[in-house]
Motif scaffolding. Structure first.
Motif, PDB file in Angstrom:
ATOM      1  N   CYS A 167      -2.689 -11.561  -0.762  1.00 38.17           N
ATOM      2  CA  CYS A 167      -2.925 -10.349  -1.568  1.00 38.17           C
ATOM      3  C   CYS A 167      -4.397 -10.255  -1.973  1.00 38.17           C
ATOM      4  O   CYS A 167      -5.024  -9.203  -1.845  1.00 38.17           O
ATOM      5  CB  CYS A 167      -2.081 -10.367  -2.842  1.00 38.17           C
ATOM      6  SG  CYS A 167      -0.374  -9.995  -2.549  1.00 38.17           S
ATOM      7  N   LEU A 168      -4.937 -11.372  -2.473  1.00 38.63           N
ATOM      8  CA  LEU A 168      -6.325 -11.353  -2.970  1.00 38.63           C
ATOM      9  C   LEU A 168      -7.308 -11.100  -1.837  1.00 38.63           C
ATOM     10  O   LEU A 168      -8.222 -10.272  -1.966  1.00 38.63           O
ATOM     11  CB  LEU A 168      -6.660 -12.691  -3.631  1.00 38.63           C
ATOM     12  CG  LEU A 168      -5.973 -12.978  -4.958  1.00 38.63           C
ATOM     13  CD1 LEU A 168      -6.279 -14.391  -5.407  1.00 38.63           C
ATOM     14  CD2 LEU A 168      -6.446 -11.996  -6.015  1.00 38.63           C
ATOM     15  N   SER A 169      -7.122 -11.803  -0.728  1.00 42.98           N
ATOM     16  CA  SER A 169      -8.119 -11.683   0.333  1.00 42.98           C
ATOM     17  C   SER A 169      -8.026 -10.338   1.053  1.00 42.98           C
ATOM     18  O   SER A 169      -9.031  -9.859   1.582  1.00 42.98           O
ATOM     19  CB  SER A 169      -8.019 -12.844   1.309  1.00 42.98           C
ATOM     20  OG  SER A 169      -6.696 -13.171   1.546  1.00 42.98           O
ATOM     21  N   LEU A 170      -6.849  -9.718   1.033  1.00 45.55           N
ATOM     22  CA  LEU A 170      -6.732  -8.397   1.669  1.00 45.55           C
ATOM     23  C   LEU A 170      -7.480  -7.322   0.870  1.00 45.55           C
ATOM     24  O   LEU A 170      -7.690  -6.218   1.364  1.00 45.55           O
ATOM     25  CB  LEU A 170      -5.256  -8.006   1.826  1.00 45.55           C
ATOM     26  CG  LEU A 170      -4.477  -8.789   2.891  1.00 45.55           C
ATOM     27  CD1 LEU A 170      -3.030  -8.342   2.942  1.00 45.55           C
ATOM     28  CD2 LEU A 170      -5.117  -8.634   4.267  1.00 45.55           C
ATOM     29  N   ALA A 253       1.620  -7.843  -0.578  1.00 45.17           N
ATOM     30  CA  ALA A 253       0.663  -8.058   0.515  1.00 45.17           C
ATOM     31  C   ALA A 253       0.939  -7.093   1.664  1.00 45.17           C
ATOM     32  O   ALA A 253       0.004  -6.551   2.275  1.00 45.17           O
ATOM     33  CB  ALA A 253       0.744  -9.504   1.006  1.00 45.17           C
ATOM     34  N   HIS A 254       2.216  -6.851   1.930  1.00 47.74           N
ATOM     35  CA  HIS A 254       2.598  -5.925   3.002  1.00 47.74           C
ATOM     36  C   HIS A 254       2.036  -4.524   2.717  1.00 47.74           C
ATOM     37  O   HIS A 254       1.450  -3.889   3.597  1.00 47.74           O
ATOM     38  CB  HIS A 254       4.125  -5.885   3.109  1.00 47.74           C
ATOM     39  CG  HIS A 254       4.631  -4.873   4.085  1.00 47.74           C
ATOM     40  ND1 HIS A 254       4.545  -5.056   5.453  1.00 47.74           N
ATOM     41  CD2 HIS A 254       5.198  -3.637   3.908  1.00 47.74           C
ATOM     42  CE1 HIS A 254       5.051  -4.007   6.069  1.00 47.74           C
ATOM     43  NE2 HIS A 254       5.451  -3.124   5.154  1.00 47.74           N
ATOM     44  N   PHE A 255       2.179  -4.068   1.459  1.00 43.12           N
ATOM     45  CA  PHE A 255       1.691  -2.725   1.112  1.00 43.12           C
ATOM     46  C   PHE A 255       0.162  -2.670   1.104  1.00 43.12           C
ATOM     47  O   PHE A 255      -0.432  -1.686   1.529  1.00 43.12           O
ATOM     48  CB  PHE A 255       2.259  -2.285  -0.239  1.00 43.12           C
ATOM     49  CG  PHE A 255       3.690  -1.839  -0.136  1.00 43.12           C
ATOM     50  CD1 PHE A 255       4.031  -0.705   0.598  1.00 43.12           C
ATOM     51  CD2 PHE A 255       4.713  -2.579  -0.725  1.00 43.12           C
ATOM     52  CE1 PHE A 255       5.354  -0.300   0.723  1.00 43.12           C
ATOM     53  CE2 PHE A 255       6.036  -2.192  -0.605  1.00 43.12           C
ATOM     54  CZ  PHE A 255       6.365  -1.049   0.122  1.00 43.12           C
ATOM     55  N   ILE A 256      -0.466  -3.752   0.622  1.00 45.20           N
ATOM     56  CA  ILE A 256      -1.944  -3.781   0.627  1.00 45.20           C
ATOM     57  C   ILE A 256      -2.444  -3.722   2.074  1.00 45.20           C
ATOM     58  O   ILE A 256      -3.390  -3.015   2.401  1.00 45.20           O
ATOM     59  CB  ILE A 256      -2.485  -5.054  -0.084  1.00 45.20           C
ATOM     60  CG1 ILE A 256      -2.083  -5.067  -1.547  1.00 45.20           C
ATOM     61  CG2 ILE A 256      -4.002  -5.115   0.010  1.00 45.20           C
ATOM     62  CD1 ILE A 256      -2.475  -6.345  -2.298  1.00 45.20           C
TER      63      ILE A 256
END
Lengths: 269, 261
Positions: A167-170, A253-256
């Motif tokens: 999540c953070l890196s995306l 993460a999927h949505f980001i």
């Protein structure tokens, strides 16, 4: 999807080779990772000099916690995955990966697993040596170790750390440099995750709050579960929260990723 | 004198470069502050359960930790950003551009970058330090404060020596980024009261790598007055460590093969 799954062992092997390309760098990293246990031994030794217990902990109990924390780190903590993902997005290295019939999350998960496996091997010697040094000075609370409680919590922690890292890196789809964000969350993980001290040493109202946050399930929960410090009820409730948080961050993460891809411009190679 | 002028020029150039990214400045202040809060929270939790650790009471421990933080922040502002670039310079061959300049390479590398954010955090550390010293009922004289500052600067020498030695390993190891992790890990030792350590740990981290003295000696001088023995040892070992690290860097430099074809 089955083609993607068949590709995973190859990605895992690739990740392993990448990790072991710089063996000395890796070895140094693992050597230094064992030092905090020695520092904890010295500091907590002084804390316990004039008392037998602090909170619910004896000196042996707290040192066992820090020793187990080294194992939790080795199994669960991403090493360079966040910065690698960020680089792939910023420097356009994502282009060839997007062309492959392999979901990006799975691809990164295989690399994460390879990184953890390699690190676990490399850390084995220095961590064992540092454990040996500490155990020569005192009896660690190893009889209470609970693999039955610890292993599922360890896997959950790895899943949680990986999904949070993703999540953070995306966020690199929007931010030029995510390192400050990563280090800020890293600091939160250290404090509220039980890396600096076992969370049950906090005053009870604060402890009740941090137990609801995801960070507690990255370090404190798996370490406490492995140490055998949790009752059956607390372990089950913790496991539900841990896997719940991991699932939440995976969906996030999927949505980001979906939103980020709409912004992403593939240029050149 | 020429090196001082060169340093000021490098500082001005680095400051201009830093101020191009103002938002980055505030974000990094927040990051560093978060790490400092972790240390204070740790003290808060420990002293929630105990009255003193190795003879250090809560406010004394805060003086120790804030002193350590002050040394770290000054080092992080002025010397660390440049030194931490050495592994990359060696790997990419960009060290060539440093070596062709008519000044000592160790000096050029260590002063080439500046981070302004840590200076703000150094200010916060000083504010916490003043509050803790006030809480102890101490009223240090100007002379004592000047001596404290001199010892803080001696602590910088030890930081410089440790990081210079670690990054110089990049002449032998192709990817040596993990040495920075080593630096951060090693300096956890500096936050421990010296009286807490005993046996081989105390000997190694007092005489071989004098990390146990970096924050302890300045903090103790402020709290308990001058201690000639440990202070002399600190100054001598800091100087020796700096000399050794520079020699180690020059030794490693002989292995450097440049990137030019």
């Amino acid at each position: 999807m089955s083609a993607a799954l068949r590709a995973l062992p190859a990605v895992f092997s690739l990740g392993l080779q990448q990790q072991l390309a710089y063996r000395w760098n890796y070895f140094l990293r693992s050597v230094f990772s064992a030092l905090p246990l020695l520092v904890s031994w010295v500091f907590w030794g002084a804390v316990f000099r004039e008392r037998a217990t602090v909170g619910n902990y004896t000196l042996a109990g707290i040192l066992t916690y820090y020793a187990v924390l080294l194992v939790v780190e080795a199994v669960c903590q991403p090493s360079d995955d966040d910065f690698q993902i960020s680089r792939e997005i910023r420097e356009g290295m994502l282009n060839p990966i997007l062309l492959r019939p392999l979901p990006y999350g799975l691809y990164r998960a295989a690399l994460f697993a390879a990184g953890r496996s390699a690190y676990l091997l490399a850390a084995l010697v220095p961590v064992s040596f540092s454990l040996f040094l500490v155990s020569r000075a005192m009896d660690l609370d190893l009889a209470r170790l609970s693999l039955g409680h610890g292993v599922p919590a360890l896997l959950g922690a790895a899943l949680l750390q990986f999904s949070l890292t993703l999540c953070l890196s995306l966020c690199s789809f929007w931010l030029l440099d995510v390192s400050a964000l990563i280090f800020l969350v890293y600091a939160l993980e250290f404090l509220a995750g039980g890396h600096v001290f076992p969370l049950d040493l906090l005053p009870p109202p604060l402890f009740a709050v941090v137990r609801l946050l995801p960070f507690a399930y990255e370090y404190w929960f798996p370490a406490a579960a492995l140490c055998g410090n949790l009752s059956e009820g607390a372990w089950k409730a913790g496991l539900c929260l841990q896997y719940g948080w991991a699932f939440f961050f995976m969906v996030l993460a999927h949505f980001i990723w979906k939103a980020g891809l709409r912004r992403f411009t593939a240029a050149g190679g | 004198m020429q090196l001082l002028r060169l340093w000021l020029l490098q500082l001005r150039y680095a400051a201009t470069r830093e101020l191009m990214f103002r938002a980055n400045f505030f974000v990094w202040v927040a990051v560093e502050l978060a790490w400092f809060v972790i240390q204070l929270a740790f003290i808060g939790v420990i002293y929630h359960h105990v009255e003193e650790v190795a003879g250090w009471r809560r406010n004394e421990m805060i003086v120790l930790v804030t002193t350590n933080q002050l040394v770290i922040q000054i080092f992080t502002a002025f010397l660390m950003p440049g030194l931490s670039k050495l592994p990359e310079l060696v790997r990419t061959g960009k060290l060539d551009f440093v070596l062709v300049k008519p000044a000592p390479p160790a000096f050029l590398i260590s002063t080439s970058h500046l981070e302004i954010g840590p200076l703000a955090n150094g200010g916060i550390a000083v504010a916490m330090l003043v509050a803790a010293v006030g809480g102890l009922g101490l009223h240090p004289s100007w002379g004592e404060m000047a001596w404290y500052l001199a010892l803080v600067f001696a602590g910088l020498l030890v930081h410089y020596a440790v990081l210079m030695t670690l990054v110089s390993l990049s002449f032998w190891i192709i990817q040596a980024e993990s040495v920075l992790l080593g630096y951060y890990t090693l300096f956890q030792v500096a936050r421990i009261p010296r009286e807490a350590a005993s046996g081989w740990f105390r000997v190694v981290f007092t005489f071989a790598i004098p990390l146990l003295l970096v924050a302890n000696v300045p903090a103790a001088s402020l709290i308990r007055g001058g201690q000639p023995g440990p202070t002399a040892l600190f100054l001598l070992s800091g100087l020796l460590a700096a000399v050794f690290s520079t020699a180690f860097f020059l030794f490693g430099l002989r292995r450097y093969q440049s990137a030019s074809s």
